[in-house]
Design a protein around this motif. Structure first.
Motif, PDB file in Angstrom:
ATOM      1  N   ASP A   1      27.753   1.104  27.830  1.00  0.00           N
ATOM      2  CA  ASP A   1      26.490   0.631  27.272  1.00  0.00           C
ATOM      3  C   ASP A   1      25.671  -0.028  28.379  1.00  0.00           C
ATOM      4  O   ASP A   1      26.039  -1.113  28.854  1.00  0.00           O
ATOM      5  N   PRO A   2      24.559   0.601  28.836  1.00  0.00           N
ATOM      6  CA  PRO A   2      23.765   0.020  29.918  1.00  0.00           C
ATOM      7  C   PRO A   2      23.236  -1.374  29.598  1.00  0.00           C
ATOM      8  O   PRO A   2      22.917  -2.137  30.516  1.00  0.00           O
ATOM      9  N   LYS A   3      23.160  -1.703  28.318  1.00  0.00           N
ATOM     10  CA  LYS A   3      22.657  -3.025  27.933  1.00  0.00           C
ATOM     11  C   LYS A   3      23.756  -4.090  27.981  1.00  0.00           C
ATOM     12  O   LYS A   3      23.476  -5.273  27.786  1.00  0.00           O
ATOM     13  N   GLN A   4      24.988  -3.644  28.225  1.00  0.00           N
ATOM     14  CA  GLN A   4      26.097  -4.587  28.305  1.00  0.00           C
ATOM     15  C   GLN A   4      26.756  -4.547  29.675  1.00  0.00           C
ATOM     16  O   GLN A   4      27.974  -4.461  29.797  1.00  0.00           O
ATOM     17  N   ILE A   5      25.949  -4.575  30.698  1.00  0.00           N
ATOM     18  CA  ILE A   5      26.451  -4.619  32.069  1.00  0.00           C
ATOM     19  C   ILE A   5      26.119  -5.984  32.645  1.00  0.00           C
ATOM     20  O   ILE A   5      24.951  -6.367  32.742  1.00  0.00           O
ATOM     21  N   HIS A   6      27.146  -6.730  32.985  1.00  0.00           N
ATOM     22  CA  HIS A   6      26.971  -8.087  33.493  1.00  0.00           C
ATOM     23  C   HIS A   6      27.490  -8.138  34.930  1.00  0.00           C
ATOM     24  O   HIS A   6      28.689  -8.000  35.175  1.00  0.00           O
ATOM     25  N   THR A   7      26.566  -8.329  35.880  1.00  0.00           N
ATOM     26  CA  THR A   7      26.914  -8.357  37.289  1.00  0.00           C
ATOM     27  C   THR A   7      26.859  -9.792  37.808  1.00  0.00           C
ATOM     28  O   THR A   7      25.857 -10.478  37.619  1.00  0.00           O
ATOM     29  N   SER A   8      27.953 -10.224  38.432  1.00  0.00           N
ATOM     30  CA  SER A   8      28.039 -11.592  38.936  1.00  0.00           C
ATOM     31  C   SER A   8      28.468 -11.576  40.395  1.00  0.00           C
ATOM     32  O   SER A   8      29.596 -11.171  40.702  1.00  0.00           O
ATOM     33  N   PRO A   9      27.600 -11.985  41.322  1.00  0.00           N
ATOM     34  CA  PRO A   9      28.022 -12.104  42.717  1.00  0.00           C
ATOM     35  C   PRO A   9      29.147 -13.131  42.831  1.00  0.00           C
ATOM     36  O   PRO A   9      29.125 -14.168  42.180  1.00  0.00           O
ATOM     37  N   ASP A  10      30.135 -12.817  43.655  1.00  0.00           N
ATOM     38  CA  ASP A  10      31.287 -13.702  43.853  1.00  0.00           C
ATOM     39  C   ASP A  10      31.556 -13.781  45.353  1.00  0.00           C
ATOM     40  O   ASP A  10      32.376 -13.058  45.887  1.00  0.00           O
ATOM     41  N   GLY A  11      30.811 -14.670  46.018  1.00  0.00           N
ATOM     42  CA  GLY A  11      30.882 -14.697  47.470  1.00  0.00           C
ATOM     43  C   GLY A  11      30.318 -13.404  48.025  1.00  0.00           C
ATOM     44  O   GLY A  11      29.198 -13.015  47.733  1.00  0.00           O
ATOM     45  N   ARG A  12      31.126 -12.677  48.789  1.00  0.00           N
ATOM     46  CA  ARG A  12      30.694 -11.382  49.346  1.00  0.00           C
ATOM     47  C   ARG A  12      30.924 -10.246  48.368  1.00  0.00           C
ATOM     48  O   ARG A  12      30.524  -9.114  48.624  1.00  0.00           O
ATOM     49  N   HIS A  13      31.584 -10.517  47.267  1.00  0.00           N
ATOM     50  CA  HIS A  13      31.986  -9.474  46.334  1.00  0.00           C
ATOM     51  C   HIS A  13      31.111  -9.498  45.078  1.00  0.00           C
ATOM     52  O   HIS A  13      30.304 -10.405  44.880  1.00  0.00           O
ATOM     53  N   TYR A  14      31.305  -8.480  44.222  1.00  0.00           N
ATOM     54  CA  TYR A  14      30.553  -8.381  42.979  1.00  0.00           C
ATOM     55  C   TYR A  14      31.495  -8.086  41.820  1.00  0.00           C
ATOM     56  O   TYR A  14      32.313  -7.179  41.895  1.00  0.00           O
ATOM     57  N   GLN A  15      31.377  -8.874  40.772  1.00  0.00           N
ATOM     58  CA  GLN A  15      32.087  -8.607  39.531  1.00  0.00           C
ATOM     59  C   GLN A  15      31.118  -7.904  38.579  1.00  0.00           C
ATOM     60  O   GLN A  15      30.013  -8.391  38.340  1.00  0.00           O
ATOM     61  N   ILE A  16      31.539  -6.761  38.045  1.00  0.00           N
ATOM     62  CA  ILE A  16      30.670  -5.961  37.181  1.00  0.00           C
ATOM     63  C   ILE A  16      31.426  -5.680  35.883  1.00  0.00           C
ATOM     64  O   ILE A  16      32.288  -4.803  35.830  1.00  0.00           O
ATOM     65  N   GLN A  17      31.104  -6.425  34.860  1.00  0.00           N
ATOM     66  CA  GLN A  17      31.761  -6.271  33.562  1.00  0.00           C
ATOM     67  C   GLN A  17      30.901  -5.369  32.682  1.00  0.00           C
ATOM     68  O   GLN A  17      29.723  -5.657  32.448  1.00  0.00           O
ATOM     69  N   VAL A  18      31.497  -4.272  32.209  1.00  0.00           N
ATOM     70  CA  VAL A  18      30.725  -3.246  31.493  1.00  0.00           C
ATOM     71  C   VAL A  18      31.272  -3.086  30.083  1.00  0.00           C
ATOM     72  O   VAL A  18      32.479  -2.853  29.900  1.00  0.00           O
ATOM     73  N   GLY A  19      30.395  -3.192  29.095  1.00  0.00           N
ATOM     74  CA  GLY A  19      30.786  -3.002  27.706  1.00  0.00           C
ATOM     75  C   GLY A  19      30.772  -1.536  27.306  1.00  0.00           C
ATOM     76  O   GLY A  19      30.099  -0.704  27.930  1.00  0.00           O
ATOM     77  N   TYR A  20      31.527  -1.213  26.261  1.00  0.00           N
ATOM     78  CA  TYR A  20      31.605   0.157  25.754  1.00  0.00           C
ATOM     79  C   TYR A  20      30.710   0.342  24.537  1.00  0.00           C
ATOM     80  O   TYR A  20      30.541  -0.576  23.726  1.00  0.00           O
ATOM     81  N   ARG A  21      30.165   1.558  24.415  1.00  0.00           N
ATOM     82  CA  ARG A  21      29.402   1.912  23.222  1.00  0.00           C
ATOM     83  C   ARG A  21      30.367   2.332  22.116  1.00  0.00           C
ATOM     84  O   ARG A  21      31.457   2.839  22.370  1.00  0.00           O
ATOM     85  N   SER A  22      29.938   2.159  20.896  1.00  0.00           N
ATOM     86  CA  SER A  22      30.799   2.491  19.756  1.00  0.00           C
ATOM     87  C   SER A  22      30.494   3.855  19.166  1.00  0.00           C
ATOM     88  O   SER A  22      31.240   4.329  18.298  1.00  0.00           O
TER      89      SER A  22
END
Length: 291
Positions: free
Chosen positions: A223-244
């Protein structure tokens, strides 16, 4: 990534933008600087502990411009060393496999799993050689979640940070995935090359704007509307939700009430989790315009 003061830059009248200048994607000078400041000075993912299951199991890799070998020692520790004979600079091992000793095919100098010189044919040719000073040059090795990382520092005292410090909060982020990372087993592996600078792969991965266009069918589970990107120092956390309301290839499947834990570890490691599998991507520069 690089300061413009590090180089004598070409004259250009191109308009300024938020991205890197175009020459950063084809300049050999830039690539040489990247080898020095990125690839040779950061922790690099090279394999899984399961690849080195028993004493004598080894794997080889190249970090930037440096050939490296890793081997499981008799004590159970993983040793990492430059894959170069200190005599005449010949490469010692290729690929991966098992060996009883590390033997140079040029002059048959042999080394133990710890890198120490074991056998020296025609030793009388080297009457003044102190054999205790001859060994394969070491590099640092550490593990996380069953993954093996190396750093080209010769001595741990010269490391600016341990692997745990380097990963920062990224390790804790990935621990949210319900499967134990140490228990994962490799089921497939492939390599491919493209005539493009390595940074293009990273930049494409880090932006999700193209998801609904380029991957409208192949990744329609996300789900493109459920993509949460969080910079973590030099890295990136990208949490992606699923569509139903969609179906997709089982490799990407996940429960609608869960997340795909994705992200980027600087400078070249990308990870995507799914319901019962994980995809790991490593980008390696082969030339300024080839990766």
């Amino acid at each position: 990534m690089l300061s413009q003061t590090d180089f004598k830059l070409p004259n250009t009248t191109a308009p300024t933008s938020q991205g890197l200048p175009g020459y950063c994607y084809f300049s050999e000078q830039i690539l040489e600087r990247e080898y020095e400041t990125l690839w040779h000075a950061t922790w690099q993912l090279v394999g899984r502990e399961a690849d080195l299951a028993k004493a004598g199991d080894y794997l080889t890799c190249t970090i930037g411009t440096q050939p490296i070998l890793l081997i499981r020692s008799q004590t159970g520790a993983i040793k990492a060393m430059h894959n170069v004979c200190p005599h005449r600079g010949a490469r010692l091992l290729d690929g991966h496999g098992h060996c009883q000793q590390i033997r140079c095919r040029y002059h048959s100098w042999s080394f133990g799993y710890d890198g120490a010189l074991q056998a020296l044919p025609q030793a009388d040719c080297f009457p003044n050689l102190d054999r205790s000073t001859v060994a394969l040059a070491p590099v640092q090795v550490e593990t996380w979640g069953g993954f093996v990382f190396v750093h080209l520092a010769a001595d741990r005292r010269f490391l600016q940070e341990s692997l745990q410090e380097y990963l920062a909060g990224f390790g804790d982020y990935l621990r949210q995935y319900p499967h134990a990372w140490e228990e994962l087993r490799q089921v497939d592996h492939w390599e491919y090359e493209h005539s493009v600078n390595w940074k293009f792969f990273v930049e494409n991965y880090l932006e999700s704007y193209h998801l609904s266009t380029v991957h409208a069918r192949s990744l329609k589970c996300f789900d493109p509307k459920q993509i949460h990107t969080s910079p973590d120092g030099r890295h990136y956390q990208i949490q992606v939700g699923y569509r139903s309301d969609s179906e997709t290839h089982p490799s990407f499947a996940g429960a609608t009430d869960s997340y795909s834990y994705q992200g980027f570890v600087f400078p070249n490691w990308m990870v995507n989790t799914a319901n019962d599998n994980v995809s790991i991507f490593r980008v390696t520069p082969l030339a300024a315009n080839h990766g």
